[in-house]
Scaffold this motif. Structure first.
Motif, PDB file in Angstrom:
ATOM      1  N   TYR A 132      -2.220   3.479  -3.390  1.00  0.00           N
ATOM      2  CA  TYR A 132      -1.168   4.181  -2.459  1.00  0.00           C
ATOM      3  C   TYR A 132      -1.231   3.081  -1.318  1.00  0.00           C
ATOM      4  O   TYR A 132      -1.949   2.230  -0.847  1.00  0.00           O
ATOM      5  CB  TYR A 132      -1.718   5.531  -2.097  1.00  0.00           C
ATOM      6  CG  TYR A 132      -1.960   6.492  -3.452  1.00  0.00           C
ATOM      7  CD1 TYR A 132      -0.649   7.125  -3.825  1.00  0.00           C
ATOM      8  CD2 TYR A 132      -2.937   6.779  -3.990  1.00  0.00           C
ATOM      9  CE1 TYR A 132      -0.646   7.760  -4.818  1.00  0.00           C
ATOM     10  CE2 TYR A 132      -3.156   7.589  -5.032  1.00  0.00           C
ATOM     11  CZ  TYR A 132      -1.976   8.081  -5.409  1.00  0.00           C
ATOM     12  OH  TYR A 132      -2.022   8.850  -6.349  1.00  0.00           O
ATOM     13  N   LYS A 133       0.063   3.406  -0.485  1.00  0.00           N
ATOM     14  CA  LYS A 133       0.353   2.613   0.578  1.00  0.00           C
ATOM     15  C   LYS A 133      -0.468   2.980   1.826  1.00  0.00           C
ATOM     16  O   LYS A 133      -0.945   3.975   2.085  1.00  0.00           O
ATOM     17  CB  LYS A 133       1.753   3.175   1.033  1.00  0.00           C
ATOM     18  CG  LYS A 133       2.517   1.758   2.005  1.00  0.00           C
ATOM     19  CD  LYS A 133       4.039   2.304   2.110  1.00  0.00           C
ATOM     20  CE  LYS A 133       4.607   1.106   2.649  1.00  0.00           C
ATOM     21  NZ  LYS A 133       4.893  -0.098   1.859  1.00  0.00           N
ATOM     22  N   ASN A 134      -1.024   1.996   2.393  1.00  0.00           N
ATOM     23  CA  ASN A 134      -1.975   2.089   3.468  1.00  0.00           C
ATOM     24  C   ASN A 134      -1.525   1.498   4.784  1.00  0.00           C
ATOM     25  O   ASN A 134      -2.363   1.402   5.856  1.00  0.00           O
ATOM     26  CB  ASN A 134      -3.494   1.468   2.850  1.00  0.00           C
ATOM     27  CG  ASN A 134      -3.333  -0.045   2.697  1.00  0.00           C
ATOM     28  OD1 ASN A 134      -2.412  -0.707   3.165  1.00  0.00           O
ATOM     29  ND2 ASN A 134      -4.207  -0.408   2.013  1.00  0.00           N
ATOM     30  N   ARG A 135      -0.238   0.805   4.799  1.00  0.00           N
ATOM     31  CA  ARG A 135       0.392   0.296   6.056  1.00  0.00           C
ATOM     32  C   ARG A 135       1.861   0.330   6.084  1.00  0.00           C
ATOM     33  O   ARG A 135       2.334   0.317   4.756  1.00  0.00           O
ATOM     34  CB  ARG A 135      -0.588  -0.972   6.572  1.00  0.00           C
ATOM     35  CG  ARG A 135      -0.050  -2.043   5.358  1.00  0.00           C
ATOM     36  CD  ARG A 135      -0.833  -3.219   5.936  1.00  0.00           C
ATOM     37  NE  ARG A 135      -0.713  -4.371   4.850  1.00  0.00           N
ATOM     38  CZ  ARG A 135      -1.608  -4.529   3.969  1.00  0.00           C
ATOM     39  NH1 ARG A 135      -2.390  -3.854   3.599  1.00  0.00           N
ATOM     40  NH2 ARG A 135      -1.125  -5.489   2.989  1.00  0.00           N
ATOM     41  N   PHE A 136       2.398   0.195   7.017  1.00  0.00           N
ATOM     42  CA  PHE A 136       4.027  -0.048   7.001  1.00  0.00           C
ATOM     43  C   PHE A 136       4.281  -0.936   7.954  1.00  0.00           C
ATOM     44  O   PHE A 136       3.741  -1.120   9.140  1.00  0.00           O
ATOM     45  CB  PHE A 136       4.459   1.646   7.652  1.00  0.00           C
ATOM     46  CG  PHE A 136       4.132   2.495   6.452  1.00  0.00           C
ATOM     47  CD1 PHE A 136       5.083   2.812   5.556  1.00  0.00           C
ATOM     48  CD2 PHE A 136       3.117   3.473   6.580  1.00  0.00           C
ATOM     49  CE1 PHE A 136       4.963   3.855   4.672  1.00  0.00           C
ATOM     50  CE2 PHE A 136       2.784   4.226   5.801  1.00  0.00           C
ATOM     51  CZ  PHE A 136       3.819   4.455   4.863  1.00  0.00           C
ATOM     52  N   SER A 137       5.481  -1.611   7.705  1.00  0.00           N
ATOM     53  CA  SER A 137       5.975  -2.490   8.677  1.00  0.00           C
ATOM     54  C   SER A 137       7.144  -2.309   9.300  1.00  0.00           C
ATOM     55  O   SER A 137       8.061  -1.618   8.638  1.00  0.00           O
ATOM     56  CB  SER A 137       6.160  -3.803   8.058  1.00  0.00           C
ATOM     57  OG  SER A 137       7.052  -3.792   7.077  1.00  0.00           O
TER      58      SER A 137
END
Length: 251
Positions: free
Chosen positions: A141-146
């Protein structure tokens, strides 16, 4: 056209019934379990169309097909689950996401009326679909966003997220330090990328992480109101049809 609804949450079943009746359709029966559905099919003529939830109170709805040869077309109804949708798409099964939108409901019925072929149900591999649902492939699963800030790009870690919300056709990330960032995706896309153990879509507008829940209050029409640490722009309300599932999610 005669329709039956198989859904273990009675409020959700009645809500779908009202929406279908509003569109002018007759509901032949509301069924709430695998056992009840099997008994009904053994004693009644098959309807023109079935709306079928995946997870019933006594097992997966696919277990009905182990006992009964279903002769009616099916539109599955499901809370968003990436693996369920993947199983459906691979087998060309029509589905609707909960909470069910009236326009999407009408479109699904029109599609059924225009395109459905009578032999489609018997050709579906329900055993393969069931295996995909029970034993999904583990995913990351996603663990960061830009996010963009002017001409710069900032990285926001998943632990910094207080909530995701939609507004004016945009999707935003709200952080624990009370900042908002526009994302280049929809809430639907986010749902597929977030760990369902940590994040829950409480309504069409909000996805919240468990760690950000400061307080839960009773609200009107059997709904729940979520108090978050810093987000104050709008009331954060758990949709009525999601309250039961939300309570299970928080444990």
């Amino acid at each position: 056209m005669k329709i039956i609804i198989i859904e273990d949450e009675k409020p959700a079943a009645r809500l779908l019934q009202r929406k279908l009746e509003k569109l002018g359709y007759t509901i032949q029966a509301l069924l709430h379990s695998v056992e009840e559905s099997i008994n009904w099919f053994e004693n009644n003529s098959h309807p023109d169309l079935i709306f079928l939830d995946i997870q019933l109170s006594d097992g997966l709805s696919f277990e009905i097909f182990d006992k009964i040869e279903i002769k009616s077309p099916i539109i599955f109804t499901t809370a968003y689950d990436e693996y369920a949708l993947r199983a459906f798409k691979l087998n060309s099964i029509d589905y609707l996401l909960k909470p069910i939108d009236e326009d999407e409901l009408e479109t699904a019925i029109s599609k059924f009326q225009n395109q459905f072929q009578k032999n489609a149900v018997s050709s579906l591999d329900f055993e393969a679909i069931k295996k995909m649902l029970v034993n999904p492939v583990q995913k990351e699963y996603k663990n960061r966003f830009s996010v963009k800030i002017g001409n710069q790009i900032k990285v926001v870690l998943i632990d910094e997220v207080e909530c995701f919300y939609s507004e004016n056709k945009g999707t935003y990330l709200h952080t624990i330090d009370n900042r908002d960032y526009l994302l280049d995706c929809s809430l639907e896309q986010l749902e597929a990328e977030l760990n369902p153990d940590s994040f829950y879509r409480i309504s069409r507008k909000f996805i919240i992480p468990l760690q950000s829940i400061k307080e839960i209050q009773m609200h009107t029409n059997s709904r729940l109101k979520i108090i978050l640490p810093t987000y104050k722009e709008d009331e954060v309300i758990v949709a009525r049809e999601k309250v039961s599932d939300f309570k299970n999610w928080i444990g």
